[in-house]
Every structure is written in C-alpha cells, then in structure tokens.
Design a protein around this motif. Structure first.
Motif, short mmCIF file in Angstrom:
data_model
loop_
_atom_site.label_atom_id
_atom_site.label_comp_id
_atom_site.label_asym_id
_atom_site.label_seq_id
_atom_site.Cartn_x
_atom_site.Cartn_y
_atom_site.Cartn_z
N TYR A 1 5.83 -10.73 2.94
CA TYR A 1 6.58 -10.41 4.28
C TYR A 1 5.42 -9.57 4.63
CZ TYR A 1 9.58 -9.29 7.86
OH TYR A 1 9.93 -8.95 9.40
N ARG A 2 5.18 -9.71 6.21
CA ARG A 2 4.12 -8.89 7.01
C ARG A 2 4.73 -8.27 7.97
NH1 ARG A 2 -1.21 -8.74 7.17
NH2 ARG A 2 -2.25 -7.90 9.12
N PHE A 3 4.54 -6.57 8.25
CA PHE A 3 5.09 -5.82 9.21
C PHE A 3 3.93 -5.77 10.09
CE2 PHE A 3 8.63 -3.76 6.92
CZ PHE A 3 9.62 -4.17 7.77
N ASN A 4 4.27 -5.94 11.51
CA ASN A 4 3.08 -5.72 12.34
C ASN A 4 3.45 -4.59 13.27
OD1 ASN A 4 1.24 -8.16 11.97
ND2 ASN A 4 2.95 -9.50 12.93
N ASN A 5 2.39 -3.53 13.75
CA ASN A 5 2.55 -2.56 14.43
C ASN A 5 3.97 -1.50 13.69
OD1 ASN A 5 0.62 -3.29 16.04
ND2 ASN A 5 2.04 -4.59 17.41
N VAL A 6 3.90 -1.24 12.64
CA VAL A 6 4.80 -0.36 12.15
C VAL A 6 4.96 0.81 12.96
CG1 VAL A 6 4.55 -1.51 9.81
CG2 VAL A 6 3.18 0.65 10.45
N THR A 7 6.12 1.55 12.77
CA THR A 7 6.35 3.06 13.55
C THR A 7 7.10 3.78 12.42
OG1 THR A 7 8.30 2.48 14.48
CG2 THR A 7 6.60 1.64 15.66
N ARG A 8 7.22 4.86 12.93
CA ARG A 8 7.93 5.93 11.93
C ARG A 8 9.30 5.54 11.90
NH1 ARG A 8 6.73 11.00 15.98
NH2 ARG A 8 4.89 9.60 16.29
N HIS A 9 9.81 4.57 13.00
CA HIS A 9 11.20 4.30 12.76
C HIS A 9 11.46 2.97 12.28
CE1 HIS A 9 11.73 7.53 15.53
NE2 HIS A 9 10.81 6.85 16.48
N THR A 10 10.50 2.35 11.65
CA THR A 10 10.62 0.91 11.14
C THR A 10 11.42 1.08 10.07
OG1 THR A 10 8.33 0.28 11.52
CG2 THR A 10 9.37 -0.87 9.64
N GLU A 11 12.52 0.26 9.72
CA GLU A 11 13.59 0.25 8.76
C GLU A 11 13.31 -0.11 7.56
OE1 GLU A 11 15.37 -4.10 9.99
OE2 GLU A 11 16.82 -2.40 10.30
N ALA A 12 13.98 0.26 6.68
CA ALA A 12 13.75 0.08 5.16
C ALA A 12 13.80 -1.84 4.82
CB ALA A 12 14.66 0.59 4.21
N LYS B 1 0.73 -1.07 0.16
CA LYS B 1 -0.22 0.08 0.13
C LYS B 1 0.93 1.23 0.03
CE LYS B 1 -2.47 -1.02 3.71
NZ LYS B 1 -3.42 -0.75 4.81
N SER B 2 0.33 2.20 -0.58
CA SER B 2 1.13 3.31 -0.82
C SER B 2 1.54 4.10 0.56
CB SER B 2 0.33 4.45 -1.48
OG SER B 2 -0.78 4.94 -1.04
N GLN B 3 0.54 4.12 1.52
CA GLN B 3 0.87 4.60 3.01
C GLN B 3 0.24 3.60 4.19
OE1 GLN B 3 -0.77 8.34 2.38
NE2 GLN B 3 -2.76 7.79 3.05
N VAL B 4 0.59 3.77 5.25
CA VAL B 4 0.24 3.06 6.38
C VAL B 4 0.22 3.95 7.61
CG1 VAL B 4 2.38 2.06 6.62
CG2 VAL B 4 0.19 0.66 7.79
N LYS B 5 -0.90 4.00 8.38
CA LYS B 5 -0.81 4.55 9.57
C LYS B 5 0.08 3.98 10.78
CE LYS B 5 -5.34 6.89 9.24
NZ LYS B 5 -6.52 7.40 9.57
N GLU B 6 0.60 4.82 11.63
CA GLU B 6 1.76 4.10 12.57
C GLU B 6 0.82 3.19 13.53
OE1 GLU B 6 5.11 6.06 15.26
OE2 GLU B 6 3.22 7.44 15.25
#
Length: 433
Positions: free
Chosen positions: A213-224, A173-178
């Motif tokens: 691959y699935r990211f859970n609870n992403v934050t502004r500091h989630t790495e590339a 997705k183009s964007q995701v909320k924290e």
C-alpha cells in the motif's frame, strides 16, 4: 543358542544333502532368512539323515553378517496444526525374545505390537499419536530402533503442518518526512502461503486488496493503518501501524503569560522529534522552570519575579525546522504586589520607631521642683498640685518673664529632641515664674 546352531548346521546339511541325497540325507530350510546385525536370528529347518545306529552330538555353525534395514515411518503428507494425528514406525527383526526398542523424537502417546511374518520374520510396529503445532512445520519426525546397546538405526520424515497466518506485520521505513510518500508491505508466517491481503483504515474502511500500500503526501495527521492476511486455514490481522512522520515545531495558541505572582509563561510546542526551547528576553536568555512531555506535545514553563521584561520570546527548534512566538507579560498584578509590599514595610518601620521612642522617654527621671536663679530674675516651678486653682481660672500653663531680653523659660523637652513625651501624672513638671 543350540537351536540356532542346529539350524545353521542344517543349512550345511542341506548343501551336503543336495550332493548326497542318494545316501538318504534330506534338509528343508527357507530360501532366505533376513536377520539384523547384532541381533539373534531363528532359521526354521527340518532334516532327515540315515542314522544307521549312529547319534550326532557335535555341530558346526556358520554366521553371515549384514546391515539391518532402517525403520519405516508413515505419516500424512500434510497435517493440520492443533489437530491430532497418528504416525507409525515399522522395523523387521528375527528375534522375538529380544526385539528392538523403538523411540520417537516427538512427545505423544505410543503403543507397540509385534507380528510374525512369513519365512520366520517378525514385524515390530510403534504408533505415535500427537498434536502438531506451527512450530513443527518443516521439522523432522524421527524414529530410532535400538537393536543392541551399541547398535541403533533411525529414520525420519519431514512434517508439513498447515496453520493460519501468524505474526502479520506492516513493514515500512522507520520514519518519513511530512509531505513525502512511503510504501508499506504486509508480511506474515503461514502454511500454505497467504493468498489474499487487505488494508484497512483505523475506522475499518477497506483501502486496498494487495500485499503493498502506498501513502502519498503524508502528514502528521495521517491515520494508522492495518493489514489482514488470509490463507486456506484462516486469517489474521496486524495491529494498527502509525507512521513516524517528522515535522517542524508548531507553537500552539494556548501559549501565554499570566499576571499572577510570580509571573508564569507557558509555551506549548507540537513537533516530531521533540523540540528544544529557549526563552529570550531583550538582553538575556532564561532557562525553562519545567518541561512536560505528552506524546508529540511538549509544555515548557517559565517563572519570573522582579525585573521580568515586558515581552519574552519562545523559540522552539528541532531537526526539521524552528518556530518563534512573542508573549506579552502583564505587570499590573506585580505593581499591586509591590505597592502593598512597600506600604507594609513603611508601616512596620513607623511602628518600630514609635516603640523605641516610648521606651527611651519612659526611662527619664522625674523632677518635682526646679529652681533657677540669676542676677536679673528668679524662676520658680511649682508642683501641679499647688496650682490646680490657677489652672481652673486660666485653663493653661504659662510663664512670666521679668526681663525678656535676657532669658527664656520653656516647658521641658525629651533628650532625643521629640516635641513632647507622655509621662505619668505624678512625674509631670509644670513651670511658671
């Protein structure tokens, strides 16, 4: 052309000979001759007939039309990208003096040769040596035979080009909320298809070995994150994929106001999308003097002079939320500046007043002797040069009044009311009785 017609005539003779062989007629021709429509054909034949002293000069020929065979293309079922390969195109014909012209749809080096076959046929072979690329995959390789200027036949074969993964991409997705979750997909262009996917962090650590691959609870500091795709021909990787995480404004601790003149307040905001900032005073709103964008950080600057409040509020907001911080404004630097400015102004006013006074007193006319009389007394003034001896004795200038109740005599004053004026030695007037 005579030979061709003769051969055709021989075919007729052959038919007649079969029915009149007893009379000595005999012809030998191929059982079949393959000719291309629109091209010449040579039919080899021999015949015998009883001449009986006669010579035949006229012949009758019969033409039979048929569709020409298509060219035959030969190339490997699968070829490898950037590796040289040779394809061949073969067409049969029966006119060696004017054979077909073969052309290819792909660029490369071509060679041609013609070979005589049985039954009077010829085989024309054209070879194409070229280097395929991944762009040639599933494209058609064509060979065309120009029989005559108005007659062309062609054939083609689809190429299967093997190449390593190309255009490896991470899709999401183009964007995701924290604090939300997101799934990433790895895609690529390759032949044969990719048989292995791997996910790596920005530090090179292996995270997962599958296409998603699935990211859970992403934050502004989630790495590339990046993806590597592998097939039988090699492997390739995507570039680092940084998630576009949306989060509300965060006003950094470096936000403050200094005591310099003019007063400068700085509000540092970290947010995505970028925030709008308002500077709020006790009774008014101030616009930012400058705005500087640096990635997710936005630096808002406010400058102020006289009348600046003791505190200002930096209010930042975007689509995800808002934040407010109160900044104290130090005024001791401004007070010192005002005291110095007021003192300088007073000094300038005093200097200007003294200069004006001097200028006016210097323009008054000098008097050397003034006589004033009335019925009761007599006042005389004497120049300074005549009373020098008296000044040495008394060391002062004085005035004697004969009748104190009627008049008072004083030293002269300036017209502007100043208590004393400086005059040249020759212009001074001394008064006494």
């Amino acid at each position: 052309m005579v030979v061709f017609q003769s051969c055709l005539f021989a075919y007729i003779l052959y038919l007649r000979a079969c029915s009149a062989s007893d009379n000595g007629w005999n012809a030998k021709i191929p059982k079949s001759v393959l000719g291309l429509s629109g091209s010449c054909v040579v039919i080899p034949c021999t015949w015998d007939y009883p001449s009986q002293g006669k010579t035949y000069k006229e012949f009758t020929g019969i033409w039979y039309k048929d569709s020409p065979d298509l060219p035959t293309i030969s190339v490997d079922e699968e070829v490898t990208s950037q590796r040289e390969v040779t394809a061949t195109c073969v067409v049969s014909h029966s006119c060696p003096s004017d054979p077909p012209h073969l052309t290819w749809s792909h660029k490369g080096t071509t060679t041609s040769h013609s070979q005589l076959q049985e039954d009077g046929q010829w085989k024309l072979t054209s070879s194409l040596t070229f280097t395929p690329s991944r762009e040639d995959h599933n494209k058609h390789l064509s060979c065309a035979a120009d029989i005559t200027p108005a007659k062309t036949v062609s054939n083609n074969k689809k190429l299967k080009v093997k190449y390593p993964p190309y255009n490896v991409n991470v899709q999401s997705k183009s964007q995701v909320k924290e604090n939300e979750s997101i799934e990433l997909n790895c895609s690529s262009d390759s032949y044969p298809p990719v048989h292995s996917f791997q996910w790596f962090s920005s530090t090179g650590s292996l995270l997962e070995s599958r296409s998603t691959y699935r990211f859970n609870n992403v934050t502004r500091h989630t790495e590339a994150i990046s993806c590597t795709a592998t097939n039988t021909e090699g492997k390739n990787s995507s570039g680092p994929h940084k998630l576009n995480v949306l989060y509300p404004p965060e006003i950094k601790t470096g936000s403050s106001c200094d005591s310099e003149t003019p007063i400068v307040c700085v509000c540092i905001v970290d947010s995505n999308p970028p925030s709008e900032v308002k500077w709020l005073g006790p009774s008014s709103t101030f616009p930012s003097s400058s705005v500087e964008q640096n990635g997710s950080l936005t630096i808002f600057t406010l400058q102020g002079w006289l009348g600046f409040p003791d505190t200002v509020h930096c209010s930042a907001s975007n689509s995800e939320g808002n934040s407010v911080v109160t900044l104290s404004v130090p005024h001791h630097g401004l007070i010192i500046y005002l005291v110095v400015a007021i003192g300088a102004f007073v000094v300038i006013v005093v200097v200007i007043s003294v200069c004006v006074a001097k200028k006016r007193c210097g323009q008054r006319p000098a008097q050397s002797v003034l006589d004033v009389k009335n019925d009761h007394n007599e006042l005389k003034t004497t120049p300074k040069s005549n009373i020098s001896s008296q000044e040495q004795q008394n060391n002062e200038l004085y005035t004697t009044i004969e009748e104190p109740d009627q008049s008072v005599y004083k030293n002269f004053e300036c017209d502007d009311g100043y208590p004393s004026c400086e005059q040249d030695e020759d212009e001074a007037v001394y008064a006494n009785t």
